[in-house]
Write a protein that holds these residues in place. Structure first.
Motif, mmCIF file in Angstrom:
data_model
loop_
_atom_site.group_PDB
_atom_site.id
_atom_site.type_symbol
_atom_site.label_atom_id
_atom_site.label_comp_id
_atom_site.label_asym_id
_atom_site.label_seq_id
_atom_site.Cartn_x
_atom_site.Cartn_y
_atom_site.Cartn_z
ATOM 1 N N GLY A 250 28.964 49.534 31.389
ATOM 2 C CA GLY A 250 29.776 49.712 32.578
ATOM 3 C C GLY A 250 30.346 48.409 33.103
ATOM 4 N N ARG A 251 30.257 47.344 32.310
ATOM 5 C CA ARG A 251 30.746 46.041 32.737
ATOM 6 C C ARG A 251 32.106 45.743 32.115
ATOM 7 N NH1 ARG A 251 25.688 41.730 32.578
ATOM 8 N NH2 ARG A 251 24.435 42.694 34.229
ATOM 9 N N GLY A 252 32.914 45.028 32.872
ATOM 10 C CA GLY A 252 34.207 44.616 32.357
ATOM 11 C C GLY A 252 34.083 43.340 31.554
ATOM 12 N N ARG A 253 35.030 43.150 30.640
ATOM 13 C CA ARG A 253 35.052 41.933 29.833
ATOM 14 C C ARG A 253 35.988 40.926 30.475
ATOM 15 N NH1 ARG A 253 38.312 40.201 25.581
ATOM 16 N NH2 ARG A 253 39.432 42.181 25.602
ATOM 17 N N HIS A 254 35.568 39.655 30.527
ATOM 18 C CA HIS A 254 36.405 38.608 31.087
ATOM 19 C C HIS A 254 37.650 38.446 30.222
ATOM 20 C CE1 HIS A 254 33.468 37.265 34.027
ATOM 21 N NE2 HIS A 254 32.551 37.311 33.092
ATOM 22 N N THR A 255 38.823 38.569 30.817
ATOM 23 C CA THR A 255 40.070 38.391 30.077
ATOM 24 C C THR A 255 40.838 37.190 30.601
ATOM 25 O OG1 THR A 255 41.092 40.029 31.557
ATOM 26 C CG2 THR A 255 40.292 40.806 29.424
ATOM 27 N N SER A 256 41.025 37.088 31.908
ATOM 28 C CA SER A 256 41.710 35.942 32.497
ATOM 29 C C SER A 256 40.733 34.774 32.544
ATOM 30 C CB SER A 256 42.202 36.275 33.915
ATOM 31 O OG SER A 256 43.092 37.367 33.879
ATOM 32 N N SER A 257 41.027 33.734 31.772
ATOM 33 C CA SER A 257 40.098 32.603 31.695
ATOM 34 C C SER A 257 40.530 31.437 32.565
ATOM 35 C CB SER A 257 39.981 32.127 30.239
ATOM 36 O OG SER A 257 41.256 31.752 29.746
ATOM 37 N N SER A 258 41.670 31.554 33.208
ATOM 38 C CA SER A 258 42.169 30.450 34.031
ATOM 39 C C SER A 258 42.752 30.998 35.321
ATOM 40 C CB SER A 258 43.227 29.647 33.270
ATOM 41 O OG SER A 258 44.331 30.484 32.943
ATOM 42 N N THR A 259 42.882 30.101 36.289
ATOM 43 C CA THR A 259 43.491 30.449 37.573
ATOM 44 C C THR A 259 44.955 30.042 37.536
ATOM 45 O OG1 THR A 259 41.389 30.126 38.720
ATOM 46 C CG2 THR A 259 43.386 30.059 40.060
#
Length: 350
Positions: A250-259
């Motif tokens: 039920g967890r999302g995967r990190h996609t955006s690695s930068s701000t």
């Protein structure tokens, strides 16, 4: 013993090793110029907006909203090595600011910041991590389901926003999967919280645009809630990476690695939205515990009736918030709101 006479020039040679005037002085390897703390004025510096940071290189927008607007890549000056430079900063640059391929400008000054959004690794870590500068709004994105909305994470965002002087907005996505009403009921008493709901069939772009134009808004949210999808809808050429939610955890995967700071356009004008990487925790170790209550405006109003020095913890005598909860004056979510406040107070108290 041999005696040497000073009358004979040749006899003076044995004394040469004791003659200070004959000592060879080594040149200063660092140069003979005296040290100074005076820095160059850089009167020829140009002003820019930091759009993103990547491994010590800064993408900076120069001549914003002018016909000559362009981007340049910059590094930081040596004198700024101890100061964080983040997305949203206004900076002064020198050197080659043309933005031509292969050129590199240099950031020599950071402009005065109006706000700073910060977080820590956890509640016990007092080392702050600056996320963005000069944002005046925070768009908190949560999903109605998949992943399940986390009330206490939203509470943390609200505390960080109010502590920084940033106005919060809340957008609930995936409302086609679950009814957001039970979750939103937890924040019914917050008058300063603007709420939007979104689904694949209806993304409130017009309403969101109206709130973003003329502002710099930082978007935050748990991994997998659809934050980057929302940003791509608001800024069609953003091309932010979109992930998925693990069906097992039920967890999302990190996609955006930068701000990254992106421009939002509409007929009414322009604004900026800063997309940040998804997080699963948001430490508040940098926040003064005395300011935690500001993140609960509905409880803060009631706390005005508390006795001086009230801790608002379960063992606090005559706590006006606890008494209001017992009387049911804070609605069905009152007890949960007080519990969330007390958990944060205890966590930050160490």
């Amino acid at each position: 013993m041999t005696w040497w006479s000073g009358d004979d020039a040749d006899d003076d040679e044995p004394y040469a090793e004791y003659d200070e005037s004959a000592v060879r002085v080594r040149p200063n390897p660092k140069g003979s110029r005296p040290r100074t703390k005076q820095r160059p004025e850089h009167e020829d510096a140009v002003v820019g907006r930091v759009l993103g940071v990547d491994r010590g290189r800064y993408t900076v927008l120069i001549d914003e909203d002018r016909p000559t607007e362009h981007q340049a890549v910059a590094s930081r000056a040596r004198e700024l090595r101890r100061q964080p430079i983040v997305t949203g900063d206004r900076v002064d640059l020198v050197g080659d600011t043309s933005g031509a391929p292969g050129t590199l400008a240099r950031i020599v000054r950071i402009g005065e910041r109006t706000t700073l959004l910060r977080r820590s690794a956890d509640d016990t870590d007092e080392v702050e991590r600056v996320i963005v500068a000069n944002a005046d709004q925070m768009l908190i994105v949560v999903a109605a389901a998949n992943p399940e909305p986390r009330i206490r994470l939203v509470d943390r965002y609200l505390v960080a926003a109010f502590d920084a002087g940033i106005e919060p907005l809340l957008c609930v996505t995936k409302t086609d999967v679950a009814d957001p009403a039970p979750f939103l009921a937890n924040f019914a008493g917050l008058e300063r919280l603007t709420v939007f709901t979104s689904s694949p069939a209806h993304v409130p772009l017009d309403e969101l645009n109206a709130c973003l134009i003329g502002h710099t808004t930082v978007a935050v949210g748990h991994s997998g809630v659809g934050k980057s999808t929302l940003v791509n809808a608001l800024v069609p050429d953003a091309h932010r990476a979109i992930g998925h939610v693990n069906e097992v955890t039920g967890r999302g995967r990190h996609t955006s690695s930068s701000t990254v700071s992106l421009r939002v356009r509409s007929d009414a004008g322009t604004g900026w939205i800063i997309d940040t990487p998804g997080v699963r925790s948001f430490g508040l170790g940098h926040v003064d515990p005395a300011n935690i209550l500001r993140g609960f405006p509905d409880l803060d109003r009631v706390a005005q009736e508390c006795p001086r020095g009230c801790t608002h913890l379960p063992d606090a005598p005559d706590c006006a918030i606890a008494e209001a909860v017992e009387r049911g004056e804070l609605g069905p979510s009152g007890a949960a709101r007080l519990d969330s406040l007390q958990r944060l107070l205890l966590a930050l108290a160490g």
